[in-house]
Structures are given as C-alpha cells and as structure tokens.
Design an enzyme around this catalytic site. Structure first.
Site, PDB file in Angstrom:
ATOM      1  N   GLY A 245       0.803  -1.209   0.000  1.00 31.16           N
ATOM      2  CA  GLY A 245       0.000   0.000   0.000  1.00 31.16           C
ATOM      3  C   GLY A 245       0.839   1.262   0.000  1.00 31.16           C
ATOM      4  O   GLY A 245       1.998   1.257   0.405  1.00 31.16           O
ATOM      5  N   THR A 246       0.213   2.344  -0.442  1.00 34.79           N
ATOM      6  CA  THR A 246       0.877   3.650  -0.457  1.00 34.79           C
ATOM      7  C   THR A 246      -0.151   4.714  -0.798  1.00 34.79           C
ATOM      8  O   THR A 246      -1.292   4.396  -1.111  1.00 34.79           O
ATOM      9  CB  THR A 246       2.022   3.654  -1.505  1.00 34.79           C
ATOM     10  OG1 THR A 246       2.780   4.822  -1.360  1.00 34.79           O
ATOM     11  CG2 THR A 246       1.473   3.612  -2.908  1.00 34.79           C
ATOM     12  N   THR A 247       0.254   5.964  -0.747  1.00 36.61           N
ATOM     13  CA  THR A 247      -0.568   7.069  -1.229  1.00 36.61           C
ATOM     14  C   THR A 247       0.323   8.012  -2.019  1.00 36.61           C
ATOM     15  O   THR A 247       1.328   8.497  -1.487  1.00 36.61           O
ATOM     16  CB  THR A 247      -1.210   7.850  -0.063  1.00 36.61           C
ATOM     17  OG1 THR A 247      -2.049   6.962   0.695  1.00 36.61           O
ATOM     18  CG2 THR A 247      -2.059   8.998  -0.590  1.00 36.61           C
TER      19      THR A 247
END
Length: 236
Positions: free
Chosen positions: A14-16
């Site tokens: 995950g990341t943004t």
C-alpha cells in the site's frame, strides 16, 4: 502465533501518491511507508523518484517493479537528451513509462504518476495506472490510500491555485489518507517543479494534521504508559 508463513503468497502493498498542477507548475506528494502485508519494511522510504532535471515520478505498487521502470526510463531519457541536444519533455518521459508498463503489464505491479515542467507546455501530470494506460489530468491520485481521496479532491481541487495552495492541498490529502489507510504512513514528502527548478519539502509525521480518532504522536511508548494511571496490582 502462526509461524508458518507462505513466502510465495501475494502481499498487499500500500501507499498514497498525489500529483497536482497549479498556476505555474506541479507538486507531487507521497507518504513514506513501504509495507509487506502487515509488516512495515521501511517507514521512511522516498517514493518520488527523479527521471530528469525537470521530470519526477511517484511510485506505487511493487517497490522492485517501480524502481526498475524508473531506472530504465532514466537511462533512455539520458540517451534521448544526448541525441537531441535538449531536455526531454514531460510527455516524452510519461510515454516511456507507459511503454514499459504496457509492454510488461502481465509481469509488473506498478501504478505511477509522472509530473514535471517544460518550456513547451508548462506543468503537466500524467497518470499511468496498472496495465499501462496513460491519462493526462489536472491532478492524479494513486495507491491504496487514493480510495479515500476521490471525493475530497472533487471538492477541494480548483484551477489556477497558487503554489502555496497546491502544497497545502497535497499535504492535507496525504495526511487524510494516512489517517484512513493502514498501508500508508510515516512522513509526507513533496516535490515542487516549475520554471525556477525543483524544490523538495519534508513534513514529519508528528507535524501532520490529526484527523478523525487518530492518537497524537508520542516520542516513546513510556509517554503513553505514564499518561494513564497504573493498574492496581493483582491479589494472588
């Protein structure tokens, strides 16, 4: 605790990542958490990678896949600059990223945002999601944390923003995603690209806005333990 881990099983990564155009350039932003399932492999990674002096890419998905794409594109753009005798445009850089992503789509897990500034078209943002599609947009969001940001950007983004307004928007968006998405976290990094060059900014986790029911940052576990009254000893 079950110690029989299946190392060949797929991991959630995950990341943004965020890219925003403003009146004069672009601002890219990202969190810094690199996760392997529920394990945080790196809490201070840099997901905004330089391709040329005026073009950067935000990386989400498999760290290894996005790093090798960035390395190949940086090499090709260096050759391109030597052959033409002038810097590559943002559109050329984005299309090289798209070409590698699309031609290897069955083997790669990579969602990328290419942003930069050139003298021909100014600041530009290109979204290149899984599969290798390329879309030029006034703003782009990606990674697992982007699920929480679509409505926010529909309401908050506007044309003709100043650099300060765009910077605040990017930091606010990434901090909102960090509050909601367990796979995003750490610090917020931003890169501003315009006719004057490139500026990097760093926002530590304890300076970010607190949203919803988040706990305030503590320096130590002892701060948390000392803040609450000690439990009564058990009678044996």
């Amino acid at each position: 605790m079950d110690q029989n881990f299946d190392l060949s099983a797929p991991h959630s990564m995950g990341t943004t990542i965020v890219g925003v155009t403003y009146n004069g350039g672009v601002i890219l932003g990202a969190d810094s958490r690199t996760s392997t399932g529920v394990y945080v492999a790196n809490r201070a990674s840099d997901k905004i990678t330089q391709l040329t002096d005026n073009v950067y890419v935000c990386r989400s998905g498999s760290a290894a896949d996005t790093q090798i794409i960035s390395d190949y594109v940086r090499y090709f753009l260096h050759q391109h600059t030597i052959q033409l005798g002038r810097p590559a445009t943002v559109k050329v850089a984005a299309n090289l990223v798209r070409l590698l992503s699309y031609n290897n789509k069955n083997m790669l897990q990579a969602g990328l945002i290419v942003g930069g500034w050139d003298k021909y078209e100014g600041g530009q943002i290109f979204g290149i999601p899984l599969g290798g599609t390329i879309i030029q947009q006034p703003f782009a969001i990606g990674g697992s944390g982007s699920s929480y940001l679509y409505g926010f950007f529909d309401q908050a983004w506007k044309e003709g923003m100043t650099k300060e307004e765009a910077e605040q928007l990017v930091v606010k968006a990434v901090s909102l995603a960090i509050a909601r998405d367990g796979a995003s976290g750490g610090v917020v990094r931003t890169v501003t690209i315009n006719s004057e060059g490139v500026t990097r900014n760093f926002y530590p986790g304890d300076t970010l806005p607190i949203w919803h029911e988040e706990l305030e940052a503590k320096n130590s576990l002892l701060d948390i333990l000392n803040a609450s009254p000690s439990p009564e000893p058990m009678n044996i």
